[in-house]
Design a protein around this motif. Structure first.
Motif, PDB file in Angstrom:
ATOM      1  N   UNK A   1       0.837  -1.195   0.000  1.00  0.00           N
ATOM      2  CA  UNK A   1       0.000   0.000   0.000  1.00  0.00           C
ATOM      3  C   UNK A   1       0.876   1.249   0.000  1.00  0.00           C
ATOM      4  N   UNK A   2       0.524   2.210  -0.837  1.00  0.00           N
ATOM      5  CA  UNK A   2       1.243   3.475  -0.867  1.00  0.00           C
ATOM      6  C   UNK A   2       1.037   4.208   0.458  1.00  0.00           C
ATOM      7  N   UNK A   3       2.073   4.909   0.908  1.00  0.00           N
ATOM      8  CA  UNK A   3       1.996   5.548   2.229  1.00  0.00           C
ATOM      9  C   UNK A   3       0.848   6.549   2.333  1.00  0.00           C
ATOM     10  N   UNK A   4       0.448   7.144   1.209  1.00  0.00           N
ATOM     11  CA  UNK A   4      -0.636   8.119   1.259  1.00  0.00           C
ATOM     12  C   UNK A   4      -1.990   7.464   1.503  1.00  0.00           C
ATOM     13  N   UNK A   5      -2.059   6.141   1.339  1.00  0.00           N
ATOM     14  CA  UNK A   5      -3.314   5.430   1.567  1.00  0.00           C
ATOM     15  C   UNK A   5      -3.272   4.618   2.854  1.00  0.00           C
ATOM     16  N   UNK A   6      -2.234   4.845   3.655  1.00  0.00           N
ATOM     17  CA  UNK A   6      -2.156   4.205   4.963  1.00  0.00           C
ATOM     18  C   UNK A   6      -3.159   4.863   5.915  1.00  0.00           C
ATOM     19  N   UNK A   7      -3.295   4.284   7.096  1.00  0.00           N
ATOM     20  CA  UNK A   7      -4.168   4.882   8.109  1.00  0.00           C
ATOM     21  C   UNK A   7      -3.624   6.254   8.491  1.00  0.00           C
TER      22      UNK A   7
END
Length: 448
Positions: free
Chosen positions: A320-326
């Motif tokens: 998962x791309x970091x921008x779509x992390x929690x």
């Protein structure tokens, strides 16, 4: 040769709703040769919504930009920003600070001050700026002026005649729109610096103030990371060729790693191996909170002499791309650079450090910096849990009231700071809101 920078205190006025001076102290004891900051490394600032906590952090950022960005006041975006952020009643922003620079057995205390005011044409410019210095080994030492600028003119310079002539030439008609410290660091020439001991001392004092701005890290959630990157890139180009001399004088351990961060998408090819090592550090950090994380992978695309990098978190079964992390993990990634800086001796300000972070994680991080950090960490927060950790330290909890008065927590027998705060027992910070105050506000349905 190891050195230390420590921010002793700062004064701020004329920003947002802070009209009168607010004094923030980090070290309450007298500064002398017995100086010890071990119990004074972490400070939390509490206060009601709208009290002005974020304004204090923003003030530090303005100070930093004035010194490090030679085009700061000439930028139209800056002028728009200042017109919004500077107090409408005073139309003048002032920032002062005292800081300690120590190297081996020698310590100096500096006092820096700058004021920005609005001209009749609506442009903000520097009205005054000065730097003073005194011996930090003795409590009764008195300040000596290094330089003083008033209304765009050189009022005082403590340097030799040759350097004075050079400074007057280089700064002519520029001191209203540029910090003197920034101008000097951009233009200084070795031949003028070491002609005499007076000029050599003058150089050391100016570079101490400039280095203070470099060792400060400010985290404000809405910052534009791309603008930060381009500012640091410009700074690196301006001063890198002078770095060897600076290192020899100050023995600064990190050099210009201050320009090197995991949250930047543009990475110079020459620094890419260091960047990968920093991402490995970030991976170990995030694994503490996400044990199933396998790695953080770098997606690097060539762009001339640099890479444009994106980070993907690999959990084995999915990526998962970091921008779509929690939001919590994203916040930890964005704060990582600040945490590295605070652990290595730098001075870090974080606005709303508690937002999106688990209470337990927040307290453990605060506890780490209390006992293991080498720098200073100052943060604003609404979360009361860190008080249980910070109350063990000295001068570590401040309350900013709605009338812009700062009160430091002092031990009160068995009373805890969080209970005193919640029950309105902190001076000028009464929480006199009741649940019934909200009745009718939201248009709730009422039976006839």
């Amino acid at each position: 040769m190891k050195n230390t920078f420590y921010l002793l205190n700062m004064d701020v006025c004329g920003i947002k709703n802070i009209q009168k001076n607010v004094h923030l102290s980090f070290y309450k004891k007298t500064v002398d040769k017995e100086f010890d900051s071990e119990k004074y490394r972490v400070k939390a600032i509490y206060g009601e919504n709208g009290a002005g906590k974020s304004a204090l952090i923003t003030a530090v950022k303005i100070f930093q930009n004035l010194i490090l960005d030679d085009n700061y006041l000439n930028d139209s975006k800056t002028q728009i920003f200042l017109d919004e952020i500077i107090n409408k009643a005073t139309q003048t922003f002032c920032f002062e600070c005292e800081f300690l620079f120590s190297s081996n057995n020698t310590s100096r205390v500096y006092h820096y001050s700058v004021c920005i005011g609005k001209r009749e044409n609506g442009i903000y410019e520097i009205q005054s700026e000065h730097l003073k210095v005194k011996n930090g080994n003795y409590a009764n030492s008195r300040y000596k002026m290094v330089f003083e600028i008033e209304n765009g003119e050189l009022a005082f310079l403590d340097c030799g005649d040759n350097e004075r002539e050079w400074i007057e030439k280089k700064s002519m008609n520029l001191l209203s729109s540029h910090s003197f410290v920034g101008l000097y660091m951009k233009n200084f020439e070795v031949d003028y610096i070491f002609n005499d001991l007076v000029s050599a001392s003058f150089f050391i004092h100016i570079i101490a103030c400039s280095t203070l701005a470099l060792v400060i890290n400010v985290y404000i959630a809405e910052e534009d990371q791309h603008e930060l990157y381009f500012l640091r890139k410009k700074l690196k180009g301006n001063v890198l060729h002078k770095q060897k001399m600076i290192d020899e004088l100050f023995g600064y351990e990190d050099g210009f790693n201050t320009f090197f961060r995991v949250n930047e998408s543009h990475v110079d090819k020459k620094s890419f191996e260091e960047y990968k090592e920093r991402i490995n550090q970030l991976t170990r950090f995030i694994k503490i909170f996400k044990s199933d994380l396998v790695s953080i992978d770098i997606d690097a695309k060539e762009n001339g002499g640099e890479y444009i990098c994106d980070l993907n978190l690999n959990y084995g079964g999915y990526v998962i791309n970091k921008e779509f992390e929690s939001t919590g993990i994203k916040k930890l990634i964005r704060l990582f650079d600040c945490f590295v800086a605070a652990s290595r001796g730098r001075i870090v300000f974080v606005d709303e450090m508690d937002s999106n972070l688990n209470d337990v994680y927040l307290c453990k991080l605060v506890e780490y910096f209390m006992y293991y950090g080498k720098g200073q960490l100052c943060f604003t927060t609404h979360n009361l849990d860190p008080m249980t950790v910070l109350k063990e330290n000295k001068n570590s909890i401040d309350f900013l009231s709605s009338d812009k008065h700062l009160v430091s927590w002092t031990s009160r027998g068995n009373a805890s700071p969080d209970n005193c705060y919640k029950n309105g027992m902190i001076e000028d910070s009464p929480f006199n809101i009741d649940a019934t105050d909200f009745v009718g506000i939201f248009g709730e349905y009422r039976e006839p």
